[in-house]
Design a protein around this motif. Structure first.
Motif, short mmCIF file in Angstrom:
data_model
loop_
_atom_site.label_atom_id
_atom_site.label_comp_id
_atom_site.label_asym_id
_atom_site.label_seq_id
_atom_site.Cartn_x
_atom_site.Cartn_y
_atom_site.Cartn_z
N TRP A 83 -8.54 2.64 -1.01
CA TRP A 83 -7.30 2.05 -1.52
C TRP A 83 -7.55 0.67 -2.11
O TRP A 83 -7.06 0.34 -3.19
CB TRP A 83 -6.27 1.94 -0.39
CG TRP A 83 -5.05 1.18 -0.81
CD1 TRP A 83 -3.99 1.67 -1.52
CD2 TRP A 83 -4.81 -0.22 -0.63
NE1 TRP A 83 -3.08 0.65 -1.78
CE2 TRP A 83 -3.57 -0.52 -1.24
CE3 TRP A 83 -5.52 -1.25 -0.01
CZ2 TRP A 83 -3.03 -1.79 -1.24
CZ3 TRP A 83 -4.97 -2.53 -0.01
CH2 TRP A 83 -3.74 -2.80 -0.62
N ALA A 100 0.82 -1.22 0.00
CA ALA A 100 0.00 0.00 0.00
C ALA A 100 0.85 1.27 0.00
O ALA A 100 0.31 2.37 0.19
CB ALA A 100 -0.93 -0.01 1.22
N TYR A 129 -2.64 -3.48 5.61
CA TYR A 129 -2.69 -2.09 5.13
C TYR A 129 -2.37 -1.12 6.27
O TYR A 129 -1.57 -0.18 6.09
CB TYR A 129 -4.07 -1.81 4.55
CG TYR A 129 -4.34 -0.34 4.26
CD1 TYR A 129 -3.94 0.23 3.06
CD2 TYR A 129 -5.01 0.46 5.18
CE1 TYR A 129 -4.20 1.56 2.78
CE2 TYR A 129 -5.26 1.80 4.91
CZ TYR A 129 -4.85 2.35 3.72
OH TYR A 129 -5.10 3.68 3.45
N TYR A 158 -8.93 2.72 3.88
CA TYR A 158 -8.69 1.36 3.35
C TYR A 158 -9.59 1.02 2.18
O TYR A 158 -9.13 0.49 1.15
CB TYR A 158 -8.85 0.33 4.46
CG TYR A 158 -8.76 -1.09 3.96
CD1 TYR A 158 -7.53 -1.61 3.56
CD2 TYR A 158 -9.89 -1.89 3.84
CE1 TYR A 158 -7.43 -2.91 3.08
CE2 TYR A 158 -9.81 -3.19 3.36
CZ TYR A 158 -8.57 -3.70 2.98
OH TYR A 158 -8.48 -4.98 2.49
N PRO A 165 2.26 4.55 -1.12
CA PRO A 165 1.77 5.47 -2.17
C PRO A 165 2.79 5.71 -3.28
O PRO A 165 2.43 6.20 -4.35
CB PRO A 165 1.48 6.76 -1.40
CG PRO A 165 2.30 6.67 -0.15
CD PRO A 165 2.38 5.22 0.19
N LYS A 172 -8.88 0.49 -5.63
CA LYS A 172 -7.91 0.80 -6.68
C LYS A 172 -6.83 -0.28 -6.81
O LYS A 172 -6.21 -0.42 -7.87
CB LYS A 172 -7.23 2.14 -6.39
CG LYS A 172 -8.18 3.34 -6.41
CD LYS A 172 -7.42 4.61 -6.07
CE LYS A 172 -8.34 5.82 -6.08
NZ LYS A 172 -7.60 7.07 -5.73
N ALA A 173 -6.59 -1.02 -5.72
CA ALA A 173 -5.49 -1.98 -5.71
C ALA A 173 -5.75 -3.20 -6.58
O ALA A 173 -4.81 -3.83 -7.08
CB ALA A 173 -5.22 -2.42 -4.27
#
Length: 290
Positions: free
Chosen positions: A141, A28, A155, A138, A30, A144-145
């Motif tokens: 994210w 995770a 995470y 979370y 960035p 998009k992950a």
């Protein structure tokens, strides 16, 4: 990190075994290039500092070096050795579950923290607040992950690691800035001190104001000087006094006191008649009014 490896061993070879653990721990991140292990990353890449911390908490790496201390591939960096020593004295509690009153993140091997820091009240409060600070992010994210998504607990540990790194970087920058300021102060050229001393040596002839104001200004200027500046002013004053053929300044004290006493007596004599005349005039006005 400390570069005391022999035979120019590749960092990739040394830390390749931790690739899977690294990819999970920092999925995770960035910064895309820091999400996955890269054995070709440059030596100053943050990835190697993270792996150095993890290896310092790895008991298997400790025993591998202990079994074959002449193998350069398993030899520790200075930081890793210090961490191994601390974990050995702590009986490798970092491999076990934290105590019942400690947060589950306490023994995370990626956290660049001492064993004492991990168990401190401040760190426990920090761990307890991680979900409050980062939990809401979370879901966004994870959406998009895609296939790279990890569990929420992983995470949150990534976010905790990143926060610790940022705090350490900020402290290091502050310490470097403070050290630079101290060094600049220590290296202040003597000419600057001399210039400051000269600025305080304003003569009465140059001063635009009364004698009393001049004395007050001189007192303020001298009070702002460091001890070295005051010594320079004192030495220069003595030199100037002797250069004018007036002898030693230390011998001038009695003469100055005598002159001041003379001026005081003169001033008193000038003031006395004025006071008497004023008193007499006041008496005459009182008589006329009656």
């Amino acid at each position: 990190m400390s570069a005391n490896h022999e035979n120019d061993l590749s960092l990739g070879r040394r830390y390749k075994k931790y690739e899977g653990a690294y990819n999970l721990a920092f999925a995770a991140d960035p910064i895309p290039q820091l999400r996955r292990f890269d054995e070709m990353a440059p030596k100053d890449d943050p990835q190697w500092k993270r792996l150095e911390v993890f290896r310092g908490n790895d008991r298997e790496a400790f025993h591998a070096h202990k079994s074959n201390p002449n193998d350069a591939l398993v030899r520790p960096t200075d930081k890793e050795q210090a961490m191994w020593d601390a974990n050995q004295q702590d009986k490798w509690r970092i491999d076990r579950e934290p105590a019942f009153d400690q947060h589950p993140m306490t023994n995370n091997k990626w956290f660049d923290m001492s064993l004492e820091q991990r168990r401190s009240d401040a760190s426990q409060n920090y761990f307890n607040g991680v979900e409050q600070r980062h939990g809401d992010g979370y879901e966004a994210w994870a959406a998009k992950a895609g296939s790279n998504v990890v569990a929420k607990g992983d995470y949150l540990q990534t976010m905790a690691s990143l926060d610790i790194e940022k705090a350490q970087a900020a402290r290091a920058q502050k310490q470097a800035s403070q050290a630079e300021s101290v060094q600049q102060e220590m290296q202040t050229p003597a000419t600057e001190q001399q210039a400051a001393t000269k600025r305080t040596r304003l003569s009465l002839a140059e001063f635009q104001g009364t004698t009393g104001q001049y004395i007050e200004q001189r007192a303020r200027d001298l009070a702002s000087l460091p001890d070295e500046g005051l010594r320079q002013v004192n030495d220069q004053t003595k030199a100037d006094y002797q250069a004018r053929g007036l002898g030693r300044i230390e011998d001038a004290g009695p003469r100055i006191q005598a002159i001041n006493a003379f001026h005081a007596r003169e001033q008193q004599q000038r003031n006395t008649p004025t006071q008497e005349v004023s008193s007499e005039a006041f008496t005459q006005r009182r008589t006329r009014q009656q």
